[in-house]
Design a protein around this motif. Structure first.
Motif, mmCIF file in Angstrom:
data_model
loop_
_atom_site.group_PDB
_atom_site.id
_atom_site.type_symbol
_atom_site.label_atom_id
_atom_site.label_comp_id
_atom_site.label_asym_id
_atom_site.label_seq_id
_atom_site.Cartn_x
_atom_site.Cartn_y
_atom_site.Cartn_z
ATOM 1 N N PHE A 111 -24.347 -71.609 17.732
ATOM 2 C CA PHE A 111 -24.569 -70.978 19.034
ATOM 3 C C PHE A 111 -23.280 -70.844 19.837
ATOM 4 N N GLU A 112 -22.313 -71.732 19.582
ATOM 5 C CA GLU A 112 -21.044 -71.674 20.300
ATOM 6 C C GLU A 112 -20.034 -70.749 19.629
ATOM 7 N N HIS A 113 -20.345 -70.281 18.430
ATOM 8 C CA HIS A 113 -19.413 -69.420 17.691
ATOM 9 C C HIS A 113 -19.269 -68.080 18.421
ATOM 10 N N PRO A 114 -18.033 -67.580 18.596
ATOM 11 C CA PRO A 114 -17.842 -66.327 19.355
ATOM 12 C C PRO A 114 -18.494 -65.103 18.712
ATOM 13 N N VAL A 115 -18.782 -65.156 17.412
ATOM 14 C CA VAL A 115 -19.327 -63.989 16.716
ATOM 15 C C VAL A 115 -20.861 -63.981 16.733
ATOM 16 N N PHE A 116 -21.469 -65.121 17.064
ATOM 17 C CA PHE A 116 -22.929 -65.193 17.009
ATOM 18 C C PHE A 116 -23.572 -64.167 17.939
ATOM 19 N N GLU A 117 -23.001 -64.007 19.126
ATOM 20 C CA GLU A 117 -23.547 -63.032 20.063
ATOM 21 C C GLU A 117 -23.414 -61.609 19.517
ATOM 22 N N LYS A 118 -22.337 -61.353 18.778
ATOM 23 C CA LYS A 118 -22.126 -60.004 18.241
ATOM 24 C C LYS A 118 -23.157 -59.661 17.171
ATOM 25 N N ILE A 119 -23.458 -60.625 16.304
ATOM 26 C CA ILE A 119 -24.438 -60.341 15.254
ATOM 27 C C ILE A 119 -25.830 -60.158 15.860
#
Length: 681
Positions: free
Chosen positions: A194-202
């Motif tokens: 959830f803290e990964h910067p790419v999670f929101e993009k996917i």
């Protein structure tokens, strides 16, 4: 017939767009929008998630369409120039075409651009082998399979240009990597995810391209997102639910199967409930065309316990029609499926039981556990199935861990099944490995052996009980009042009285906590305390109990209903109802003169434990329901066994009557049975 030149141009453009789309699927290019925009066919916009063109390539009409959304998807030149780094095989062609300064291409310009490009791409397509066309996708999926955590998948997503098909696979891989992790590790990985910067993009890409996804990818994406812990109240989940509702009729068997598994465990809300209703209606319509057993079982689990009985019967009949196609796993899952549906189908259960018995040695631990749990939920007790599982476990003790054996015994006890060989063998294991037992293990073992009224061989029963008592007392400092009561109660049922544990139990603060009205188990706790007190009075009178509230530990005398058939038979035998008393707790039922074999009146001043004439024998007739016996036997269990033991201590001859078996006899057979039992030597 003359074809308009504009028609020829339209055909060429459609063929080229189709070619672009096909190549995008093969090579993993994100979309053909880049290619089309580069050649200035039309600017692209989205409305309700769908792409549409604003330009007029054929100059047939000068009108433009307008989008309700103001965002226009332009691709900067810098992005196009970097395309080769991302593996876009069209980059050289794209960069080699000059972009006209005006807003639209003329017909002549379009024709000039189309002719060589179409020929060039067709030639390239023919020259490429199948392996070369799918090589980028193979490389991506190979790397995806090597991912060991959700963060690895997100790192791969960051490095690649994804289609919605690849996004769906990424989401499923993120769930699969956490599937076998421990709970602590799973929580840690989810936090990193959830803290990964790419999670929101996917998530954003999934949201935008939901309308473009296939039914299979929609179901798998929703399933994965729910499993990895994305909030079910999020816009992403609700968007997927809405799109699925709109396209539900397009879902095939497999997609419906995955969707059913997902929706079954989702939280209740308007969207989920509406989808469940839609699934239920769709399943009912498609029952005749279902061909796969696994898909049928998944749909059966999905409709749940609240489904109408006619629908459950239709699904049951469909499953019966597919019995010849059942594999061994199908037979195992049918137990779980029927339990989830709360539908007890004897034809299915018996057929699957026979198949399981034949292959009992090839079924792993957890599947056996699920079968037993489902039998308990369905109240289905097959002597052959339970004996086969018990024999298999007893014959292979070396391969099972102590905790696994305890779980088997707990499930057997919940089914009321007493496997003597297994329980004797496990008692020996306890003596050898008592140091490995936790408090929960000890309480479970005590509960099983006391509930089933099983006492191991007399040679080492005392050692067995003392070992369990010693381990239990090691945990007294950490033990809650409720666990303390349960442990002492089980030991007392087995005629073992741990002094230290009893002293701790009868402390005022412990008793007050157990019998407090705030306790959810107040009434049950009082009954257990009364049984403990009775055991101490009759079987261990030397125990000095501290003064306690007598209303807590002394049972209240209350009348109990007597089986009407038993009462009628007793009247027939004795001829006078005044010669016996009915429904009394630990009181004299009737007295028999041993010399004359005649019934004599009950002494009015007779008290518990008082001495009476040696020629008088007390007889207690107990009529117990089938649930008071171990399954398939006349062996009494739990409190019935304690009551019989206490009556014998008080000098009674106990006549035990099974209500179920007694009801099968004719009136004459009942009279004969009771006469023989009461007037026996």
């Amino acid at each position: 017939m003359t074809i308009h030149s504009a028609g020829n141009q339209l055909v060429r453009i459609l063929r080229l767009c189709s070619f672009f789309s096909h190549r995008c699927v093969l090579t993993g290019v994100r979309s053909h929008v880049t290619c089309i925009q580069t050649y200035r066919f039309a600017p692209v916009r989205r409305q309700n998630g769908f792409l549409y063109c604003l330009g007029n390539c054929l100059d047939l009409k000068s009108d433009r369409f307008h989008s309700s959304e103001k965002t226009e998807y332009h691709i900067p030149a810098a992005v196009i120039e970097r395309e080769p780094e991302d593996g876009n095989i069209y980059s050289s062609e794209i960069n080699g075409v000059s972009r006209p300064s005006d807003g639209h291409l003329s017909k002549r310009a379009i024709i000039q651009n189309l002719e060589p490009l179409e020929e060039e791409f067709v030639t390239e397509q023919k020259n490429l082998s199948s392996a070369e066309r799918i090589k980028p996708l193979e490389k991506f999926f190979d790397r995806l399979q090597m991912c060991t955590s959700p963060s690895d998948v997100l790192d791969l997503y960051k490095e690649s240009t994804m289609t919605w098909k690849q996004v769906s696979n990424c989401l499923m891989t993120m769930w699969k990597t956490t599937k076998k992790m421990s709970e602590d590790q799973k929580r840690y990985e989810q936090k990193l995810m959830f803290e990964h910067p790419v999670f929101e993009k996917i998530c954003q890409q999934t949201l935008k391209e939901a309308q473009l996804m296939s039914c299979s990818d929609l179901s798998y994406s929703l399933f994965a997102l729910v499993k990895i812990g994305v909030s079910q109240n999020s816009r992403l989940i609700h968007t997927l639910l809405r799109v699925i509702q709109e396209r539900l009729n397009e879902f095939d068997e497999r997609s419906l199967s995955v969707l059913s598994s997902c929706v079954k465990n989702m939280e209740d809300n308007k969207s989920v409930n509406a989808l469940r209703v839609g699934l239920r209606l769709l399943v009912e319509l498609r029952i005749p065309v279902i061909k796969r057993v696994m898909a049928l079982q998944t749909m059966m689990r999905c409709i749940g316990q609240d489904a109408p009985l006619p629908l459950k019967k239709k699904l049951e009949n469909k499953a019966i029609s597919l019995l010849n196609e059942f594999t061994l796993p199908n037979c195992q899952y049918m137990f779980v499926t029927l339990a989830a549906m709360d539908h007890r189908s004897l034809p299915l259960l018996e057929t699957c039981s026979n198949r399981i018995i034949e292959n009992i040695h090839s079924i792993p631990f957890w599947r056996l556990v699920h079968i037993l749990q489902s039998c308990k939920d369905l109240q289905y007790r097959s002597p052959a199935l339970l004996s086969a599982i018990g024999n298999h476990v007893a014959a292979s003790l070396a391969i099972w861990q102590v905790k696994q054996l305890i779980l088997f015994l707990v499930l057997f006890s919940e089914l009321g099944f007493r496997h003597i060989e297994l329980m004797n063998a496990f008692a020996q294991i306890i003596l050898a490995k008592s140091e490995s037992l936790t408090l929960k293990d000890v309480l479970s073992v005590l509960r099983v052996y006391s509930f089933l009224n099983h006492r191991p061989d007399e040679g080492w029963i005392k050692q067995f009980l003392q070992t369990l008592s010693d381990v239990f007392e090691l945990y007294l400092s950490k033990c809650s009042s409720q666990d303390l009561l349960r442990g002492v109660y089980s030991l007392c049922l087995m005629r073992h009285y741990p002094q230290v544990a009893l002293n701790q139990l009868f402390q005022d603060d412990v008793l007050n906590e157990l019998c407090s009205s705030a306790s959810a188990y107040c009434e049950v706790n009082e009954q257990m305390l009364q049984c403990i007190n009775l055991c101490l009075e009759l079987e261990n009178p030397s125990f000095i109990r501290p003064p306690v509230n007598t209303t807590v530990v002394n049972p209240s005398l209350s009348s109990h209903s007597v089986n009407a058939e038993l009462q009628k038979t007793m009247d027939t035998i004795l001829g006078d109802s005044s010669l016996y008393q009915q429904g009394l707790m630990l009181k004299n039922f009737l007295f028999i003169d041993q010399k004359s074999k005649n019934v004599v009146p009950i002494p009015q001043d007779d008290e518990i434990g008082s001495d009476s004439d040696s020629d008088i024998q007390r007889v207690a007739v107990l009529c117990a329901p089938v649930s008071a016996f171990c399954f398939g036997t006349s062996h009494p269990k739990d409190r019935l066994a304690m009551k019989i033991r206490h009556l014998k201590v008080l000098g009674y001859h106990v006549v035990l009557v099974s209500e179920h078996e007694f009801g099968k006899l004719s009136e004459d057979e009942r009279v004969g049975f009771l006469k023989n039992a009461i007037f026996t030597e």
